[in-house]
Design an enzyme around this catalytic site. Structure first.
Site, mmCIF file in Angstrom:
data_model
loop_
_atom_site.group_PDB
_atom_site.id
_atom_site.type_symbol
_atom_site.label_atom_id
_atom_site.label_comp_id
_atom_site.label_asym_id
_atom_site.label_seq_id
_atom_site.Cartn_x
_atom_site.Cartn_y
_atom_site.Cartn_z
ATOM 1 N N LYS A 1 0.879 -1.172 0.000
ATOM 2 C CA LYS A 1 0.000 0.000 0.000
ATOM 3 C C LYS A 1 0.911 1.216 0.000
ATOM 4 O O LYS A 1 1.589 1.485 0.985
ATOM 5 C CB LYS A 1 -0.913 0.002 1.231
ATOM 6 C CG LYS A 1 -1.724 1.285 1.340
ATOM 7 C CD LYS A 1 -2.552 1.375 2.603
ATOM 8 C CE LYS A 1 -2.937 2.830 2.850
ATOM 9 N NZ LYS A 1 -3.799 2.994 4.023
ATOM 10 N N GLY B 1 -8.240 9.246 8.840
ATOM 11 C CA GLY B 1 -8.584 9.352 10.255
ATOM 12 C C GLY B 1 -9.655 10.377 10.579
ATOM 13 O O GLY B 1 -9.971 10.580 11.742
ATOM 14 N N ALA C 1 -9.442 5.493 3.313
ATOM 15 C CA ALA C 1 -9.436 6.666 4.190
ATOM 16 C C ALA C 1 -10.748 7.443 4.128
ATOM 17 O O ALA C 1 -11.329 7.630 3.065
ATOM 18 C CB ALA C 1 -8.287 7.625 3.868
ATOM 19 N N GLY C 2 -11.184 7.869 5.303
ATOM 20 C CA GLY C 2 -12.335 8.752 5.405
ATOM 21 C C GLY C 2 -13.617 8.089 5.879
ATOM 22 O O GLY C 2 -14.535 8.763 6.330
ATOM 23 N N ASN D 1 -9.707 1.802 9.075
ATOM 24 C CA ASN D 1 -9.003 1.464 10.309
ATOM 25 C C ASN D 1 -9.627 2.193 11.500
ATOM 26 O O ASN D 1 -10.232 1.597 12.383
ATOM 27 C CB ASN D 1 -7.520 1.805 10.163
ATOM 28 C CG ASN D 1 -6.655 1.324 11.325
ATOM 29 O OD1 ASN D 1 -5.459 1.140 11.175
ATOM 30 N ND2 ASN D 1 -7.211 1.096 12.507
ATOM 31 N N THR D 2 -9.516 3.538 11.489
ATOM 32 C CA THR D 2 -9.937 4.320 12.647
ATOM 33 C C THR D 2 -11.419 4.123 12.967
ATOM 34 O O THR D 2 -11.797 4.081 14.140
ATOM 35 C CB THR D 2 -9.644 5.817 12.390
ATOM 36 O OG1 THR D 2 -8.316 5.944 11.890
ATOM 37 C CG2 THR D 2 -9.761 6.617 13.658
#
Lengths: 65, 255
Positions: B94, B155, B182-183, B204-205
């Site tokens: 990645k 994040g 992301a997002g 992830n977050t």
């Protein structure tokens, strides 16, 4: 001889990268190395010698996103 | 669905950072039903702190997608990728080349260059990119076979800030696997990504920083299933005016 290991100055007796890693206690299997920003493959560690002031990076798996 | 010729059934790629504990991470991986987890490389300490995480990963038994998170230059990203390939024994990477410290926006110029270098070295690159079509084309020219457009800054949990751009990307690259990276903040964001025709999401977050990461991992898996099924089922067209769903034929005159 002094080198920079993961940004911390260290004095080492070994000269090859392989011996340096043992001397510094990096004995786990899951590490990868770079000297002065250049990747050094595992099978080249015995042949690569360090010079005074070299920057050694030793990386390991960490959590990431 | 295939990424670089590898069959992947789950549409969720799960990040492994920021969980309250290793045990919660392990359970979240199971509940997410993901096939792929993302990991990183950081400086090792001589007491071997990386080894415990390495054992956890091996037990999880998922395909590993190492990242170059935090790299700001082509040289840094390339060296990190080379180191990751040796440790994780995979050509998958990645590729993140961060251009801005606050927004964590990708430096797309350096990204394309790093993708070219790594592809030539046999890496199979998953580039964290914007939703710009021209950048996407240049990444494909550089050797990428997957694109990972952002939904919102890393994040931030803002969801898909520009769904129209993602829809355009889908139309422009009909045969390229597109992963929103992301997002994503909520399951509804994951549903929306699926309804836009994205192939997968990487998050992830949203899971790790929720109140109950294990339950949220499950919620994301369900959301992706629902969104994908909704897309395949071909939703009805929107109408400007109401149309009664109950037949009016046969209504009694009671007034």
């Amino acid at each position: 001889m002094q080198i920079i290991v993961n940004q911390i100055p260290q004095t080492i007796n070994a000269s090859s990268l392989a011996d340096t890693l043992i001397e510094l206690g990096f004995t786990g299997p899951a590490i990868a190395t770079a000297i002065n920003g250049q990747f050094v493959p595992r099978d080249a560690r015995a042949d690569v010698t360090l010079a005074h002031g070299d920057r050694l990076e030793v990386l390991a798996p960490m959590q990431g996103g | 669905m295939q990424f670089y010729g590898v069959d992947v059934s789950s549409r969720l790629l799960l990040g492994t950072a920021q969980y309250p504990s290793p045990a919660v991470l392990s359970e979240a991986i199971v509940e997410s039903r993901c096939d792929v987890v993302t990991v990183s490389l950081r400086r090792e300490t001589s007491d071997g702190t990386g080894a415990g995480f390495w054992d956890l990963l091996r037990e999880a038994g998922k395909r590993i997608l190492p990242n170059t998170a935090g790299c700001h230059s082509v040289a840094e990203a390339v060296t990190t990728a080379q180191m990751a390939r040796e440790i994780f024994e995979t050509n998958w990477i990645k590729l993140e080349v961060i251009g801005h410290a606050d927004t964590l926006a990708p430096d797309v110029f350096a990204l394309v260059e790093a993708a070219r270098v790594l592809s030539a070295e046999g890496f199979q690159v998953f580039p964290y990119t914007t939703d710009d079509l021209i950048v996407g084309e240049k990444l494909l020219d550089a050797g990428c076979e997957v694109l990972m457009p952002w939904g919102a800054p890393i994040g931030s949990g803002q969801g898909l800030r520009n769904p129209d751009a993602l829809r355009a990307m889908r139309a422009h690259f009909p045969n390229v696997p597109l992963i929103v990276d992301a997002g994503i903040g909520r399951p509804s964001d994951a549903v929306q990504a699926m309804e836009l025709g994205m192939d997968a999401v990487l998050l992830n977050t949203a899971v790790a920083k929720s109140g109950d990461p294990v339950l949220m991992a499950r919620a994301m898996a369900l959301a992706l299933d629902a969104g994908r099924a909704g897309l395949v089922a071909d939703p009805m067209d929107r109408r400007d005016m109401a149309v009664p769903s109950t037949p009016t034929l046969g209504m009694a005159e009671l007034g």
